[in-house]
Design an enzyme around this catalytic site. Structure first.
Site, PDB file in Angstrom:
ATOM      1  N   HIS A 134       0.686  -1.131  -0.077  1.00 18.05           N
ATOM      2  CA  HIS A 134      -0.159   0.373  -0.383  1.00 18.05           C
ATOM      3  C   HIS A 134       0.527   1.138  -0.070  1.00 18.05           C
ATOM      4  CE1 HIS A 134      -2.968   2.099   1.237  1.00 18.05           C
ATOM      5  NE2 HIS A 134      -2.889   3.127   2.158  1.00 18.05           N
ATOM      6  N   GLU A 135       2.132   1.450   0.727  1.00 20.86           N
ATOM      7  CA  GLU A 135       3.028   2.722   1.241  1.00 20.86           C
ATOM      8  C   GLU A 135       3.967   2.604  -0.548  1.00 20.86           C
ATOM      9  OE1 GLU A 135       2.158   4.411   3.109  1.00 20.86           O
ATOM     10  OE2 GLU A 135       0.322   3.026   4.540  1.00 20.86           O
ATOM     11  N   HIS A 138       1.779   4.244  -3.124  1.00 20.75           N
ATOM     12  CA  HIS A 138       1.856   5.623  -2.753  1.00 20.75           C
ATOM     13  C   HIS A 138       2.887   6.303  -3.369  1.00 20.75           C
ATOM     14  CE1 HIS A 138      -2.156   6.301  -0.088  1.00 20.75           C
ATOM     15  NE2 HIS A 138      -1.435   5.889   1.148  1.00 20.75           N
ATOM     16  N   GLU A 206      -6.265   6.618  -1.279  1.00 20.11           N
ATOM     17  CA  GLU A 206      -6.209   5.578  -0.142  1.00 20.11           C
ATOM     18  C   GLU A 206      -6.581   4.435  -0.575  1.00 20.11           C
ATOM     19  OE1 GLU A 206      -4.510   5.724   2.737  1.00 20.11           O
ATOM     20  OE2 GLU A 206      -4.434   7.702   2.402  1.00 20.11           O
TER      21      GLU A 206
END
Length: 321
Positions: A134-135, A138, A206
């Site tokens: 997930h990070e 980003h 997100e």
């Protein structure tokens, strides 16, 4: 695809508002006045963009670790970076006890991925890898640059509102003071609206990063379980000073720790066997259900940087192959 489309439309809407306001101000007050607001906003955000990583590092109490100090963490991040076709980011461990993870950096080449000490003791390897995915997403999506750019628009609205209302009060009726004050009030309304739109953009990113984690090879139920565990663990910090200190940087985290306490009740309905995880069957069951939020929850989400957690896990259920 719909997430990209929403973000594109949001960017177009925000810059459309900016163009309309600046054109109007330039016509009414002169091009010089409008240009000053633009220059001030982008200078301020430019400084924030340059020194932001240093501020985050200091606030989060990050210790940058080598491959020898954290071999498992480095290995997972290296694998994810390779899959994402990105240079391996700098790896850090925050000394904060509150479990969470975050990524930042001005460019994809200067990315930094960090975890708190608390999350290392909480998640399994698969769950941690899903969070790191997930990070990494980003960084791949250049989120920091996009959100920083969008944040300039409410800032410009705020300065226009203050400047015009102050000028209107000094000008008096004979110099069109009442009209200028009305323009200032309109700018304040647009400041509020554009702030809500930027928060909406933050929630879209997100969802997009969750999808990105799955595209990097992580199972949706591993990320769902990680989010579930983070909510329960963060809720234990209710009323503690650590939670209040995170208020200014919560947008960086994988979930919003300040909302954890209110999210526990609605998440308990997903974990049917009450074993502390959300398996693929429980996630698939959620896929066929309709998520209903109370008016209070809807309002809380509108004012938040992160999506409602139940909706977010519902979105993960749609990503099951």
């Amino acid at each position: 695809m719909w997430l990209k489309t929403r973000m594109f439309l949001l960017v177009a809407l925000l810059f459309g508002i900016l163009y309309g306001v600046i054109t109007g101000i330039g016509t009414w007050m002169g091009a010089g006045s409008a240009l000053i607001y633009l220059i001030l906003a982008f200078v301020f955000l430019g400084i924030q963009y340059l020194i932001g990583p240093a501020i985050v590092g200091w606030t989060m109490k990050i210790k940058w670790v080598s491959g020898k100090e954290a071999p498992k963490l480095h290995r997972m991040i290296a694998e994810l970076a390779q899959r994402a076709h990105l240079p391996k980011p700098k790896v850090g461990i925050s000394q904060l006890a509150m479990p969470n993870a975050f990524a930042f950096g001005r460019t994809s080449r200067g990315g930094r991925v960090c975890v708190t000490q608390g999350i290392l003791n909480l998640l399994s390897e698969d769950e941690l890898k899903a969070v790191l995915g997930h990070e990494m997403s980003h960084i791949k999506h250049r989120d920091m640059a996009i959100i920083t750019l969008l944040s300039a628009i409410p800032l410009i609205m705020y300065w226009i509102a203050l400047g015009t209302m102050f000028r209107g009060m000094l000008g008096g009726r004979n110099q069109g003071g009442a009209v200028i004050i009305l323009i200032g009030m309109g700018a304040f309304i647009l400041y509020f609206i554009t702030n809500l739109l930027v928060l909406y953009g933050s929630r879209i990113r997100e969802y997009y990063a969750d999808k990105g984690s799955v595209e990097l090879g992580n199972e949706p139920h591993h990320l769902a379980t990680a989010l579930y565990k983070l909510v329960y663990s963060n809720a234990r910090f209710k009323g503690r000073p650590e939670l209040k200190q995170m208020e200014g940087v919560k947008a960086f985290f994988v979930n919003d720790p300040t909302r954890a306490w209110s999210e526990i009740k609605e998440l308990s309905q997903i974990d049917r066997n009450m074993n502390g995880t959300i398996d693929s069957y429980e996630l698939m069951e959620l896929r066929s259900k309709t998520v209903k939020l109370s008016s209070a929850d809807k309002m809380m989400e509108i004012l938040s940087t992160h999506p409602n957690m139940l909706k977010r896990i519902k979105h993960l259920s749609s990503l099951i192959a």
